[in-house]
Motif scaffolding. Structure first.
Motif, PDB file in Angstrom:
ATOM      1  N   THR A 142      -0.538   4.623 -13.692  1.00 41.34           N
ATOM      2  CA  THR A 142      -0.648   3.250 -14.185  1.00 41.34           C
ATOM      3  C   THR A 142       0.033   2.280 -13.227  1.00 41.34           C
ATOM      4  OG1 THR A 142      -0.685   4.054 -16.466  1.00 41.34           O
ATOM      5  CG2 THR A 142      -0.175   1.723 -16.140  1.00 41.34           C
ATOM      6  N   ASN A 143       1.221   2.646 -12.761  1.00 40.06           N
ATOM      7  CA  ASN A 143       1.924   1.786 -11.804  1.00 40.06           C
ATOM      8  C   ASN A 143       1.127   1.636 -10.506  1.00 40.06           C
ATOM      9  OD1 ASN A 143       3.964   1.383 -13.603  1.00 40.06           O
ATOM     10  ND2 ASN A 143       5.416   2.727 -12.593  1.00 40.06           N
ATOM     11  N   PHE A 144       0.463   2.697 -10.086  1.00 35.29           N
ATOM     12  CA  PHE A 144      -0.402   2.639  -8.899  1.00 35.29           C
ATOM     13  C   PHE A 144      -1.442   1.544  -9.075  1.00 35.29           C
ATOM     14  CE2 PHE A 144      -4.504   4.144  -7.149  1.00 35.29           C
ATOM     15  CZ  PHE A 144      -4.212   4.094  -5.791  1.00 35.29           C
ATOM     16  N   VAL A 145      -2.086   1.524 -10.225  1.00 36.68           N
ATOM     17  CA  VAL A 145      -3.111   0.514 -10.509  1.00 36.68           C
ATOM     18  C   VAL A 145      -2.483  -0.880 -10.578  1.00 36.68           C
ATOM     19  CG1 VAL A 145      -4.773  -0.273 -12.252  1.00 36.68           C
ATOM     20  CG2 VAL A 145      -4.640   2.151 -11.656  1.00 36.68           C
ATOM     21  N   ILE A 146      -1.331  -0.988 -11.239  1.00 38.73           N
ATOM     22  CA  ILE A 146      -0.663  -2.292 -11.353  1.00 38.73           C
ATOM     23  C   ILE A 146      -0.315  -2.835  -9.969  1.00 38.73           C
ATOM     24  CG2 ILE A 146       1.482  -3.421 -12.091  1.00 38.73           C
ATOM     25  CD1 ILE A 146       1.389  -1.629 -14.611  1.00 38.73           C
ATOM     26  N   ILE A 147       0.249  -1.992  -9.123  1.00 39.32           N
ATOM     27  CA  ILE A 147       0.670  -2.433  -7.792  1.00 39.32           C
ATOM     28  C   ILE A 147      -0.530  -2.879  -6.953  1.00 39.32           C
ATOM     29  CG2 ILE A 147       1.679  -1.682  -5.601  1.00 39.32           C
ATOM     30  CD1 ILE A 147       3.461   0.209  -7.353  1.00 39.32           C
ATOM     31  N   LEU A 148      -1.603  -2.105  -6.989  1.00 42.43           N
ATOM     32  CA  LEU A 148      -2.747  -2.414  -6.133  1.00 42.43           C
ATOM     33  C   LEU A 148      -3.651  -3.525  -6.657  1.00 42.43           C
ATOM     34  CD1 LEU A 148      -4.226   0.833  -4.574  1.00 42.43           C
ATOM     35  CD2 LEU A 148      -2.918  -0.969  -3.488  1.00 42.43           C
ATOM     36  N   PHE A 149      -3.860  -3.567  -7.962  1.00 44.68           N
ATOM     37  CA  PHE A 149      -4.930  -4.402  -8.479  1.00 44.68           C
ATOM     38  C   PHE A 149      -4.500  -5.566  -9.354  1.00 44.68           C
ATOM     39  CE2 PHE A 149      -6.710  -0.088  -7.903  1.00 44.68           C
ATOM     40  CZ  PHE A 149      -7.551  -0.382  -6.850  1.00 44.68           C
ATOM     41  N   THR A 150      -3.212  -5.724  -9.610  1.00 43.85           N
ATOM     42  CA  THR A 150      -2.777  -6.815 -10.471  1.00 43.85           C
ATOM     43  C   THR A 150      -2.199  -7.927  -9.621  1.00 43.85           C
ATOM     44  OG1 THR A 150      -2.275  -5.236 -12.211  1.00 43.85           O
ATOM     45  CG2 THR A 150      -1.354  -7.411 -12.460  1.00 43.85           C
ATOM     46  N   ARG A 151      -2.845  -9.080  -9.679  1.00 44.11           N
ATOM     47  CA  ARG A 151      -2.345 -10.233  -8.928  1.00 44.11           C
ATOM     48  C   ARG A 151      -1.456 -11.105  -9.805  1.00 44.11           C
ATOM     49  NH1 ARG A 151      -7.777 -10.330  -6.337  1.00 44.11           N
ATOM     50  NH2 ARG A 151      -7.403  -9.559  -4.241  1.00 44.11           N
ATOM     51  N   VAL A 152      -1.850 -11.271 -11.023  1.00 38.73           N
ATOM     52  CA  VAL A 152      -1.083 -12.105 -11.938  1.00 38.73           C
ATOM     53  C   VAL A 152       0.061 -11.280 -12.512  1.00 38.73           C
ATOM     54  CG1 VAL A 152      -1.198 -13.448 -14.070  1.00 38.73           C
ATOM     55  CG2 VAL A 152      -3.154 -13.414 -12.514  1.00 38.73           C
ATOM     56  N   ILE A 176       0.834  -1.205   0.000  1.00 38.03           N
ATOM     57  CA  ILE A 176       0.000   0.000   0.000  1.00 38.03           C
ATOM     58  C   ILE A 176       0.867   1.253   0.000  1.00 38.03           C
ATOM     59  CG2 ILE A 176      -1.657   1.320   1.363  1.00 38.03           C
ATOM     60  CD1 ILE A 176      -2.980  -1.316   2.097  1.00 38.03           C
ATOM     61  N   LEU A 177       1.946   1.249   0.789  1.00 42.03           N
ATOM     62  CA  LEU A 177       2.865   2.394   0.801  1.00 42.03           C
ATOM     63  C   LEU A 177       3.484   2.595  -0.580  1.00 42.03           C
ATOM     64  CD1 LEU A 177       4.449   4.620   2.257  1.00 42.03           C
ATOM     65  CD2 LEU A 177       6.152   2.882   2.860  1.00 42.03           C
ATOM     66  N   HIS A 178       3.900   1.506  -1.204  1.00 42.63           N
ATOM     67  CA  HIS A 178       4.479   1.573  -2.550  1.00 42.63           C
ATOM     68  C   HIS A 178       3.465   2.152  -3.539  1.00 42.63           C
ATOM     69  CE1 HIS A 178       6.569  -0.765  -6.029  1.00 42.63           C
ATOM     70  NE2 HIS A 178       6.954   0.487  -5.996  1.00 42.63           N
ATOM     71  N   ALA A 179       2.245   1.688  -3.468  1.00 41.90           N
ATOM     72  CA  ALA A 179       1.191   2.197  -4.355  1.00 41.90           C
ATOM     73  C   ALA A 179       0.936   3.681  -4.093  1.00 41.90           C
ATOM     74  CB  ALA A 179      -0.088   1.391  -4.163  1.00 41.90           C
ATOM     75  N   LEU A 180       0.869   4.066  -2.815  1.00 48.33           N
ATOM     76  CA  LEU A 180       0.608   5.472  -2.473  1.00 48.33           C
ATOM     77  C   LEU A 180       1.746   6.390  -2.926  1.00 48.33           C
ATOM     78  CD1 LEU A 180      -1.084   5.136   1.023  1.00 48.33           C
ATOM     79  CD2 LEU A 180      -2.160   5.734  -1.163  1.00 48.33           C
TER      80      LEU A 180
END
Length: 147
Positions: free
Chosen positions: A65-75, A3-7
């Motif tokens: 885009t990276n924010f979305v990748i970090i938070l919402f991409t599992r695969v 979460i910190l990385h995404a923020l």
């Protein structure tokens, strides 16, 4: 940690959006800075400012885009990892260009802009380091499919 990385990526995107808006909206401090820098190399300051706005705006989009990748991409699909790599490298390149402009074109470099650019480069490097295992696997897979 995720979460910190995404923020941090979200914050970088917001900061870069602020600089993009200042360039497109012709805020006085932005106009003055680009008049100073453009005179050094003989460019039209408005064209230089607007072009820089597009470059920084795209960098902002890479962090969103990276924010979305970090938070919402599992695969960890190789296309997602490839996009993540390209985003980080683009941001590093854009900020290196900003630092070059500050140190070699501006008569008096703005310390806060330098600190922000260095911070964003560090975050982009953290982005690459955080996915280093997946990046290695992706690059390894690319090499093995070429044979």
């Amino acid at each position: 940690m995720k979460i910190l990385h995404a923020l941090l990526n979200l914050l970088a995107g917001i900061i870069l959006t602020r600089f993009t808006v200042s360039k497109f909206a012709a805020w006085p401090e932005s106009v003055a800075g680009f008049e100073d820098m453009a005179g050094t190399i003989g460019l039209d300051p408005t064209l230089f400012r607007i072009t820089s706005g597009f470059i920084i705006g795209i960098a902002a989009l890479t962090f969103f885009t990276n924010f979305v990748i970090i938070l919402f991409t599992r695969v960890k699909h190789k296309k997602v990892i490839g996009l993540f790599i390209v985003n980080a490298l683009y941001a590093i390149g854009a900020m290196c260009g900003a630092l070059i402009s500050e140190f070699f074109l501006r008569s008096n470099p703005a310390q806060m802009l330098v600190v922000i650019a260095v911070g964003i480069i560090i975050l982009a490097l953290i982005n690459l380091a955080s996915y280093r295992i997946e990046i290695g696997k992706t690059l390894g897979n690319l090499n093995s499919t070429d044979k």
